[in-house]
Scaffold this motif. Sequence first.
Motif, PDB file in Angstrom:
ATOM      1  N   CYS A  26      22.041  57.965  32.773  1.00 49.81           N
ATOM      2  CA  CYS A  26      21.802  59.268  32.797  1.00 49.81           C
ATOM      3  C   CYS A  26      20.542  59.561  34.120  1.00 49.81           C
ATOM      4  O   CYS A  26      19.701  58.535  34.164  1.00 49.81           O
ATOM      5  N   CYS A  69      17.067  60.344  31.932  1.00 45.59           N
ATOM      6  CA  CYS A  69      16.367  59.356  31.260  1.00 45.59           C
ATOM      7  C   CYS A  69      16.948  57.788  30.996  1.00 45.59           C
ATOM      8  O   CYS A  69      16.582  56.900  30.404  1.00 45.59           O
ATOM      9  N   GLY A  84      19.481  56.940  29.923  1.00 44.80           N
ATOM     10  CA  GLY A  84      20.454  56.686  28.768  1.00 44.80           C
ATOM     11  C   GLY A  84      21.922  56.262  29.078  1.00 44.80           C
ATOM     12  O   GLY A  84      22.391  56.721  30.041  1.00 44.80           O
ATOM     13  N   CYS A  96      24.773  62.740  28.082  1.00 40.49           N
ATOM     14  CA  CYS A  96      23.918  61.534  27.667  1.00 40.49           C
ATOM     15  C   CYS A  96      23.628  61.487  26.222  1.00 40.49           C
ATOM     16  O   CYS A  96      23.409  62.589  25.688  1.00 40.49           O
ATOM     17  N   CYS A 130      19.386  61.649  25.470  1.00 39.65           N
ATOM     18  CA  CYS A 130      18.566  62.781  25.890  1.00 39.65           C
ATOM     19  C   CYS A 130      19.305  64.198  25.690  1.00 39.65           C
ATOM     20  O   CYS A 130      18.907  65.347  25.383  1.00 39.65           O
TER      21      CYS A 130
END
Length: 299
Positions: A184, A187, A189, A216, A219
């Motif tokens: 991501c 973040c 992620g 994601c 987040c």
Amino acid sequence: MGDVTRDNLLAGSGVELERTFGLVASDTRIDILRALWDVRVSDEDGASFSELRERVGVSDGGRFNYHLGKLVPEFVRKRDERYELTHAGAKLIGDAVSGTYTETAETSVRPAVVGDCHMSGCDGNTTVEYRDGELRFGCDTCDRIPDGIPVPPIVVESTDADDVPAVGSRFSMLTVERANRGFCHLCDGPITQTVARFHPDFEPVLDGSVDVIHECRACGEWRRSGARSALIGHPVTVSLLYDAGVDYREIPHWEQTWLSEATERLVGEDPVRVAVTAPIGGAEHRFILDGSLDVVDRE
Ligand SMILES: [Zn+2]
Ligand SMILES: [Zn+2]
């Protein structure tokens, strides 16, 4: 950590965010981070307590110790009696340099024409401008909804105004590639790619494309695109483009005809198969993608 989900990561993150921002909500602490950044870029091996206090210029040892202590262990670590920035501390400084928190509202570039409008029946021009931290593509004639691409102020400020659209576009391709590799852009992620038609929460809306949702799991950030987007930065297209004399990294996306002229179609449901046909190097190439947008075959 296999159970990364938006719910369990965002749960309690309000408290966590408040605490994290609270840690750096002090001029002295910001000065400590800056001083440790100077230490880092000058390639010194951290700073001792007294060296650091001298750099920051706080005479009250107790007060200095209190503020320094608040930054450990998140932003500053102590090793062999010397202090240095952690990755999170360096990232905080990096974000400040990038201007994301401070200069987004002040940096702007007026609209420039970058090509024809792609909407059917419109003779207008595609325009691009930079505003509110986004490169926005719109039309000077029709009222198509502008596409916004997040680009940090530093990218714009370190570029001549005339080059901002092209450089911003190159930056945005990097964001797409990052998602294609599973990370991501907000973040870091894990990103999941799903054909919208088979996603429980989304419907396809794009004309002439097979909608894909990139989301994601940490987040919740998501983006919609055509399936061809999964081919950006993929070795199979990168090598074909390179053999055709094209370094795709140097070309703004509106000049990447292999993308703008590609066609895509759902060709299987069980298992899911999407065919993307793209013109590269004077030939039509057909790529078969599976339900998570991995290339499983080419013709
Ligand atoms: Zn238009
Ligand atoms: Zn994320």
